[in-house]
Design an enzyme around this catalytic site. Structure first.
Site, PDB file in Angstrom:
ATOM      1  N   LEU A  62       0.843  -1.202   0.000  1.00  0.00           N
ATOM      2  CA  LEU A  62       0.000   0.000   0.000  1.00  0.00           C
ATOM      3  C   LEU A  62       0.876   1.249   0.000  1.00  0.00           C
ATOM      4  O   LEU A  62       2.049   1.189   0.391  1.00  0.00           O
ATOM      5  CB  LEU A  62      -0.901  -0.041   1.233  1.00  0.00           C
ATOM      6  CG  LEU A  62      -1.873  -1.241   1.231  1.00  0.00           C
ATOM      7  CD1 LEU A  62      -2.458  -1.491   2.611  1.00  0.00           C
ATOM      8  CD2 LEU A  62      -2.968  -1.030   0.201  1.00  0.00           C
ATOM      9  N   PRO A  63       0.315   2.410  -0.403  1.00  0.00           N
ATOM     10  CA  PRO A  63       1.155   3.606  -0.542  1.00  0.00           C
ATOM     11  C   PRO A  63       1.866   4.013   0.753  1.00  0.00           C
ATOM     12  O   PRO A  63       3.079   4.233   0.750  1.00  0.00           O
ATOM     13  CB  PRO A  63       0.171   4.675  -1.011  1.00  0.00           C
ATOM     14  CG  PRO A  63      -0.924   3.916  -1.695  1.00  0.00           C
ATOM     15  CD  PRO A  63      -1.053   2.619  -0.938  1.00  0.00           C
ATOM     16  N   THR A  93       6.582   0.652   2.041  1.00  0.00           N
ATOM     17  CA  THR A  93       7.585   1.438   2.755  1.00  0.00           C
ATOM     18  C   THR A  93       6.822   2.309   3.744  1.00  0.00           C
ATOM     19  O   THR A  93       6.274   3.343   3.386  1.00  0.00           O
ATOM     20  CB  THR A  93       8.418   2.291   1.784  1.00  0.00           C
ATOM     21  OG1 THR A  93       8.997   1.417   0.814  1.00  0.00           O
ATOM     22  CG2 THR A  93       9.533   3.023   2.520  1.00  0.00           C
ATOM     23  N   LYS A 168      14.764   0.266   5.627  1.00  0.00           N
ATOM     24  CA  LYS A 168      14.295   0.685   4.290  1.00  0.00           C
ATOM     25  C   LYS A 168      14.392   2.205   4.123  1.00  0.00           C
ATOM     26  O   LYS A 168      14.781   2.706   3.068  1.00  0.00           O
ATOM     27  CB  LYS A 168      12.855   0.207   4.086  1.00  0.00           C
ATOM     28  CG  LYS A 168      12.231   0.613   2.767  1.00  0.00           C
ATOM     29  CD  LYS A 168      12.927   0.008   1.563  1.00  0.00           C
ATOM     30  CE  LYS A 168      12.248   0.406   0.255  1.00  0.00           C
ATOM     31  NZ  LYS A 168      13.103   0.109  -0.907  1.00  0.00           N
ATOM     32  N   LYS A 237       7.805  10.806  -0.081  1.00  0.00           N
ATOM     33  CA  LYS A 237       7.194  10.281   1.145  1.00  0.00           C
ATOM     34  C   LYS A 237       8.252   9.576   2.000  1.00  0.00           C
ATOM     35  O   LYS A 237       8.354   9.788   3.212  1.00  0.00           O
ATOM     36  CB  LYS A 237       6.066   9.309   0.755  1.00  0.00           C
ATOM     37  CG  LYS A 237       5.425   8.570   1.888  1.00  0.00           C
ATOM     38  CD  LYS A 237       5.546   7.043   1.928  1.00  0.00           C
ATOM     39  CE  LYS A 237       5.768   6.214   0.746  1.00  0.00           C
ATOM     40  NZ  LYS A 237       5.834   4.772   0.950  1.00  0.00           N
TER      41      LYS A 237
HETATM   42  P1  NAD Z   1       0.959   1.921  -6.317  1.00  0.00           P
HETATM   43  O1  NAD Z   1       0.378   3.260  -6.050  1.00  0.00           O
HETATM   44  O2  NAD Z   1       1.235   1.495  -7.726  1.00  0.00           O
HETATM   45  O3  NAD Z   1       0.013   0.791  -5.642  1.00  0.00           O
HETATM   46  C1  NAD Z   1      -0.669   0.935  -4.437  1.00  0.00           C
HETATM   47  C2  NAD Z   1      -2.019   0.241  -4.581  1.00  0.00           C
HETATM   48  O4  NAD Z   1      -2.701   0.260  -3.319  1.00  0.00           O
HETATM   49  C3  NAD Z   1      -2.936   0.955  -5.588  1.00  0.00           C
HETATM   50  O5  NAD Z   1      -3.401   0.033  -6.562  1.00  0.00           O
HETATM   51  C4  NAD Z   1      -4.090   1.466  -4.714  1.00  0.00           C
HETATM   52  O6  NAD Z   1      -5.333   1.475  -5.385  1.00  0.00           O
HETATM   53  C5  NAD Z   1      -4.074   0.461  -3.577  1.00  0.00           C
HETATM   54  N1  NAD Z   1      -4.717   0.948  -2.356  1.00  0.00           N
HETATM   55  C6  NAD Z   1      -4.624   2.178  -1.790  1.00  0.00           C
HETATM   56  N2  NAD Z   1      -5.330   2.224  -0.644  1.00  0.00           N
HETATM   57  C7  NAD Z   1      -5.898   1.004  -0.504  1.00  0.00           C
HETATM   58  C8  NAD Z   1      -6.735   0.420   0.488  1.00  0.00           C
HETATM   59  N3  NAD Z   1      -7.148   1.121   1.559  1.00  0.00           N
HETATM   60  N4  NAD Z   1      -7.125  -0.870   0.339  1.00  0.00           N
HETATM   61  C9  NAD Z   1      -6.732  -1.594  -0.742  1.00  0.00           C
HETATM   62  N5  NAD Z   1      -5.912  -1.083  -1.709  1.00  0.00           N
HETATM   63  C10 NAD Z   1      -5.523   0.186  -1.592  1.00  0.00           C
HETATM   64  O7  NAD Z   1       2.274   1.850  -5.433  1.00  0.00           O
HETATM   65  P2  NAD Z   1       3.528   0.881  -5.650  1.00  0.00           P
HETATM   66  O8  NAD Z   1       4.531   1.561  -6.537  1.00  0.00           O
HETATM   67  O9  NAD Z   1       3.065  -0.492  -5.966  1.00  0.00           O
HETATM   68  O10 NAD Z   1       4.145   0.923  -4.156  1.00  0.00           O
HETATM   69  C11 NAD Z   1       3.538   0.230  -3.080  1.00  0.00           C
HETATM   70  C12 NAD Z   1       4.444   0.363  -1.862  1.00  0.00           C
HETATM   71  O11 NAD Z   1       5.718  -0.233  -2.152  1.00  0.00           O
HETATM   72  C13 NAD Z   1       4.728   1.823  -1.455  1.00  0.00           C
HETATM   73  O12 NAD Z   1       4.778   1.913  -0.051  1.00  0.00           O
HETATM   74  C14 NAD Z   1       6.083   2.103  -2.082  1.00  0.00           C
HETATM   75  O13 NAD Z   1       6.782   3.127  -1.381  1.00  0.00           O
HETATM   76  C15 NAD Z   1       6.744   0.753  -1.972  1.00  0.00           C
HETATM   77  N6  NAD Z   1       7.778   0.467  -2.979  1.00  0.00           N
HETATM   78  C16 NAD Z   1       7.569   0.736  -4.315  1.00  0.00           C
HETATM   79  C17 NAD Z   1       8.575   0.453  -5.242  1.00  0.00           C
HETATM   80  C18 NAD Z   1       8.396   0.727  -6.737  1.00  0.00           C
HETATM   81  O14 NAD Z   1       9.407   0.646  -7.473  1.00  0.00           O
HETATM   82  N7  NAD Z   1       7.200   1.049  -7.212  1.00  0.00           N
HETATM   83  C19 NAD Z   1       9.783  -0.135  -4.817  1.00  0.00           C
HETATM   84  C20 NAD Z   1       9.945  -0.425  -3.469  1.00  0.00           C
HETATM   85  C21 NAD Z   1       8.947  -0.116  -2.556  1.00  0.00           C
END
Ligand code: NAD
Length: 295
Positions: A62-63, A93, A168, A237
């Protein structure tokens, strides 16, 4: 092992597909119908947030901690509906302070907790080659070893609940700093007449190299692709969380504050939705003579 993946974005969607391909019984859920449909089209079984099935593991992607808290606490929330003995794994994260608070509530409810933030981006999630930092009990990690092995090239147990999220934030602070310093170093060489690609090749044979110089610059910056799948908004963030952690811990002044400020100096360039590598691309382009500009 029945795994319910909550949050089917860039990371969660790919993790769910990787786990399903590895033979686990996976169900996915997301707040948004469009995200659920995207994964259903790829063959994943999906449910709405109020239809979560009984599972052995609830894997959250999740975000921010705000959504993690909502999914765990807001009625019915996982605290109310997860079977006793099941494990909540937070791969987001997240804010370590919130993670420690939630871990205590999860454990008091007869569930287990593991924070497991990841590195490697959507590509690492899609290929089962993530790096994972684990905060939780050794027994929980041993129980989840088959799942962790299917998702990651390497996982490292760094301490109790919240520790994975602490490390992290430290990692992402370094990555954010390396994007700024490497762009400045490459631009300086370009002004002195050295081709950026040649400069990078030299840096990567020396002690100034990093994942940013070895991976980000060739793959996403010098190539002009800027399609890593990680946004500037998410990195901002993470930096704000790192700064908050440093303030809470009464850390002596260092470079962190300057890095956070540099990443927040201009909210439109790059914008939150832009690829996080844009910050280095923009600095490199601004400082590089026109004929040497990378993109
Ligand atoms: P993203 O925004 O693509 O995905 C997040 C998903 O969560 C979205 O589909 C959203 O609709 C869903 N969501 C939001 N609130 C929700 C809720 N209450 N219930 C159910 N679903 C809900 O983000 P991402 O890039 O996949 O990143 C996810 C996490 O991983 C973040 O914390 C980010 O910092 C971390 N992260 C991302 C990356 C990357 O390269 N994208 C790498 C390492 C860590």
């Amino acid at each position: 092992m029945r795994i319910c993946v909550i949050g089917l974005g860039q990371m969660g969607g790919n993790m769910a597909l990787t786990l399903q391909a590895a033979g686990f019984d996976v169900t996915g859920s997301d707040l948004f119908d469009s995200a659920r449909q995207r994964l259903a089209d790829k063959g994943l079984s999906v449910v709405a947030p109020d239809e979560l099935p009984p599972s052995d593991v609830y894997l959250l992607s999740l975000p921010t901690s705000a959504q993690v808290r909502e999914v765990i606490e807001t009625a019915p929330g996982l605290l109310g509906l997860a079977p006793k003995g099941s494990v909540i794994v937070d791969t987001s994260t997240s804010d370590p302070v919130v993670s420690r608070e939630l871990a205590a509530k999860v454990e008091a409810a007869g569930l287990a907790w593991l924070d497991a933030p990841v590195s490697g981006g959507p590509k690492g999630a899609a290929t089962g080659k993530l790096g994972m930092l684990l905060g939780g009990e050794t027994a929980t990690i041993e129980r989840l070893a088959p799942m962790l092995e299917a998702m990651s090239a390497r996982y490292t147990h760094v301490g109790g609940p919240g520790s994975g999220h602490v490390v992290k934030l430290a990692n992402n602070y370094l990555c954010a700093a390396h994007l700024l310093t490497t762009a400045e170093a490459v631009a300086m060489a370009a002004r002195a007449g050295v081709d950026p690609a040649a400069c990078l090749a030299g840096l990567n044979s020396g002690s100034g190299r990093s994942a940013v110089s070895e991976v980000n610059f060739p793959e996403w910056i010098l190539s002009g692709r800027f399609d890593s799948g990680f946004t500037t908004g998410l990195m901002r963030k993470d930096l704000r969380l790192a700064r908050a952690a440093a303030e809470r811990l009464d850390m002596p002044p260092g470079l962190l504050q300057a890095v956070v400020e540099a990443w927040h100096a201009d909210p439109e360039h790059p914008a939150d939705g832009d690829d996080f590598n844009r910050i280095a691309g923009a600095r490199l382009a601004a400082a590089t003579p026109a004929e040497e500009s990378a993109s």
